[in-house]
Design a protein around this motif. Structure first.
Motif, PDB file in Angstrom:
ATOM      1  N   GLU A   1      -3.601   2.825  -1.482  1.00 30.87           N
ATOM      2  CA  GLU A   1      -3.904   2.261  -0.043  1.00 30.87           C
ATOM      3  C   GLU A   1      -2.704   2.863   0.866  1.00 30.87           C
ATOM      4  O   GLU A   1      -1.501   2.751   0.246  1.00 30.87           O
ATOM      5  N   LYS A   2      -3.166   3.258   1.870  1.00 29.94           N
ATOM      6  CA  LYS A   2      -1.886   3.675   2.877  1.00 29.94           C
ATOM      7  C   LYS A   2      -1.764   2.505   3.697  1.00 29.94           C
ATOM      8  O   LYS A   2      -2.257   2.200   4.683  1.00 29.94           O
ATOM      9  N   LEU A   3      -0.633   1.749   3.388  1.00 29.37           N
ATOM     10  CA  LEU A   3      -0.071   0.463   4.165  1.00 29.37           C
ATOM     11  C   LEU A   3       0.802   0.815   5.167  1.00 29.37           C
ATOM     12  O   LEU A   3       0.939   0.057   6.205  1.00 29.37           O
TER      13      LEU A   3
ATOM     14  N   ILE B   1       3.055  -4.682   2.214  1.00 29.31           N
ATOM     15  CA  ILE B   1       2.380  -4.872   0.887  1.00 29.31           C
ATOM     16  C   ILE B   1       2.199  -6.476   0.664  1.00 29.31           C
ATOM     17  O   ILE B   1       1.183  -6.855   0.127  1.00 29.31           O
TER      18      ILE B   1
ATOM     19  N   TYR C   1      -1.034  -7.360   2.361  1.00 33.03           N
ATOM     20  CA  TYR C   1      -2.058  -6.676   1.616  1.00 33.03           C
ATOM     21  C   TYR C   1      -2.692  -7.576   0.567  1.00 33.03           C
ATOM     22  O   TYR C   1      -3.736  -7.847   0.082  1.00 33.03           O
TER      23      TYR C   1
ATOM     24  N   VAL D   1      -0.341   1.257  -4.053  1.00 30.00           N
ATOM     25  CA  VAL D   1      -0.206   1.501  -2.490  1.00 30.00           C
ATOM     26  C   VAL D   1       0.713   3.103  -2.625  1.00 30.00           C
ATOM     27  O   VAL D   1       1.583   3.139  -3.246  1.00 30.00           O
ATOM     28  N   ARG D   2       0.317   3.905  -1.587  1.00 26.45           N
ATOM     29  CA  ARG D   2       0.936   4.917  -1.511  1.00 26.45           C
ATOM     30  C   ARG D   2       2.205   4.860  -1.215  1.00 26.45           C
ATOM     31  O   ARG D   2       2.605   4.174  -0.066  1.00 26.45           O
TER      32      ARG D   2
END
Length: 170
Positions: free
Chosen positions: A12-14, A50, A53, A97-98
């Motif tokens: 995921e790109k957070l 994060i 998320y 997470v990316r």
């Protein structure tokens, strides 16, 4: 407790690459004060993303702590998870997470339970194929899907580099 490894460029790109770059040490030693402040702010912003998320998935215990260090690409999670499955889901949410390469597990659980195995999704993997590998039965893919909710929203939506929980057979 321990370190769990993830694919840094998958997930995921957070937060953008700008946060990771700002948090990585790049300034000479004599200019460290402004760079350190920028790095601390960027790390705090990424850690909050994060944490939000994890909270958005209703996984976060009330005492969840999240720290991020972009220089090492490590997320540290702490607190008390209600059970082993939730603990593992928190670790996976933080790690998938990316920009995250490792998760430092500082979570505790009130009662010890068997730990799940983890699988890194490869190109061409399906939940059925993963189920066949671990359980000997492709039709048990739904156990893996359920074990990875809410991170997974559909059995066909997995991607290379993603880390999945493989629960013990029960």
């Amino acid at each position: 407790m321990g370190l769990f490894s993830f694919i840094k460029d998958a997930g995921e790109k957070l937060f953008g690459g700008d946060e990771a770059k700002a948090a990585a040490p790049a300034a000479p030693a004599n200019a460290a004060a402004p760079a350190t402040a920028d790095a601390s702010a960027a790390n705090a912003k990424a850690a909050e993303a994060i944490k939000q998320y994890i909270m958005s998935m209703n996984l976060a215990p009330s005492d969840l702590g999240v720290k991020f260090d972009a220089a090492t690409s490590v997320v540290t999670v702490s607190g008390t998870a209600p059970d082993q499955a939730t603990k593992e889901k928190i670790l996976l949410a933080a790690g998938n997470v990316r920009g995250v390469e490792r998760v430092d597990d500082r979570l505790s659980v009130p009662r010890a339970e068997p730990e799940a195995r983890f699988h890194i999704v490869a190109s061409g993997d399906t939940l059925s194929a993963i189920s066949k590998k671990y359980y000997g039965d492709a039709n048990k893919y739904n156990a893996i899907f359920e074990a990875n909710k809410p991170m997974l929203t559909h059995p066909d939506k997995i991607y290379p580099g993603q880390v999945l929980r493989i629960p013990p057979q029960g």
